[in-house]
Scaffold this motif. Structure first.
Motif: not given
Length: 409
Positions: A227-238
């Motif tokens: 992954p280049h960003s943790i936001y590629e993972i569902k739920g990471a924005r929270k």
């Protein structure tokens, strides 16, 4: 009487790289004719690419005209750069951010140190070990880390990353309030897969944990499923705040520009249980303590997203990664265990014959006149390793490898 913040007194007297510089300078004084090559400090050597230079020249000309002069800019960053970041760094990966979630800074180091101001001093923290020193040191300064005992801080949960666990940290066996992750990793140069990162995001959601995710080296990733960003993972924005930098991707170590992402969904709790969004809190902090990144630097960063800029930056990154491959291949051929260097510009080198990190540092300096970084300076699990960087000039890297080869043979 003014009382000093005694937490500062708990820190080792010198920052790791200051200690290295002191030892190298002492060597140069006693060996004035030795030509020392540094593969230790993570500073870039290639000049700014043409597209960036042109943008900076244009911005300087604007600053020289009354009609286009810029004084104080937005503390959050100019809209032209924040919008370019969303469009180029996140949308192509299916990540939808609002420009108001982007905060432009003067380099990721500042924000990775300052971000902990958003949370109470008595939060528990967890770190991968070894780790970039700023994460822990900034928490020591506020009193969150406890006291140093046998190389470890008493209130820090250490998650060892070693060859034995393939440099993949294990989830804590207890709840931790805040976790620092850095991938591709500095100092080990290793990476984490989407599957492994998903475990951390799920842990954070389940345990109401905040993740500080340093993705300063994402542009160096070469392999799939990284992954280049943790936001590629569902739920990471929270649960996650992400840090990015132009320092190593576009050679901005002397220009200073980066950014931090604080999603609007991200919240933390008060003692009474009220959920408070962190985005407006960070905005308030920046407006109070930061006057914004220079207009010239932000125009330079914007230029890295132009077609010409993207291609030119890629060429520089390829240059460093070719250095890394050459270093990895040479050291491996000498029978040395080497990790990293495939998705990051850092190589994590196992010291031969069980030598201590500082001892091997001195041996390499005095016998090969080459500087490395002692692994133990990054944490207890770094003992027995040294870090090498691929940011040097090609000729210097080749010469350093030749000296190391002659010395070890």
């Amino acid at each position: 009487m003014a009382l000093v913040n005694e937490h500062f007194l708990k820190l080792p007297s010198n920052y790791l790289f200051a200690d290295i510089a002191k030892k190298v300078n002492a060597f140069k004084v006693s060996h004035p004719h030795a030509e020392v090559i540094s593969l230790g400090i993570g500073d870039v050597t290639q000049p700014l690419c043409p597209a960036v230079r042109e943008a900076m020249h244009k911005a300087v000309d604007e600053m020289g005209s009354k009609e286009s002069f810029h004084g104080y800019g937005p503390e959050q960053g100019y809209a032209f750069l924040r919008e370019a970041i969303v469009k180029n760094d996140y949308l192509p990966r299916g990540i939808h951010l609002d420009p108001s979630e982007i905060f432009v800074n003067d380099g990721a180091k500042s924000d990775t140190g300052n971000i902990q101001e958003l949370v109470r001093w008595d939060n528990s923290i967890g770190v991968t070990d070894p780790i970039y020193p700023v994460y822990i040191d900034s928490n020591v300064m506020i009193g969150r880390a406890g006291v140093l005992q046998d190389g470890k801080w008493s209130n820090v949960v250490y998650m060892p990353c070693t060859a034995e666990n393939n440099f993949v940290p294990q989830l804590p066996d207890k709840r931790v309030d805040i976790i620092y992750l850095c991938y591709p990793n500095n100092p080990t140069g290793t990476m984490i897969t989407k599957e492994e990162l998903r475990k951390w995001v799920n842990y954070a959601i389940k345990n109401d944990t905040l993740i500080f995710y340093d993705a300063a080296y994402e542009a160096y990733i070469r392999e799939d499923d990284v992954p280049h960003s943790i936001y590629e993972i569902k739920g990471a924005r929270k649960v996650a705040i992400e840090f990015r930098s132009y320092s190593k991707t576009a050679g901005f170590t002397g220009v200073r520009c980066g950014y931090t992402v604080v999603p609007k969904e991200l919240t933390a709790s008060t003692l009474s249980g009220e959920r408070v969004p962190l985005n407006p809190m960070w905005n308030r902090r920046q407006c109070t303590k930061f006057n914004g990144t220079s207009y010239i630097s932000q125009r330079a960063a914007e230029a890295t997203y132009s077609p010409e800029g993207r291609e030119q930056v890629k060429e520089v990154i390829d240059y460093y990664m070719n250095n890394a491959k050459m270093m990895h291949d040479t050291l491996t051929s000498l029978g040395i265990e080497v990790f990293g260097g495939k998705n990051a510009p850092y190589l994590w080198v196992k010291t031969p014959d069980g030598s201590g990190s500082w001892r091997f540092f001195e041996q390499m300096l005095y016998n090969a006149h080459v500087v490395c970084t002692p692994g133990v300076g990054f944490g207890p699990s770094g003992e027995g390793y040294v870090r090498l960087t691929a940011f040097g000039e090609r000729n210097d890297c080749e010469e350093a490898l030749e000296r190391i080869t002659q010395w070890l043979k």
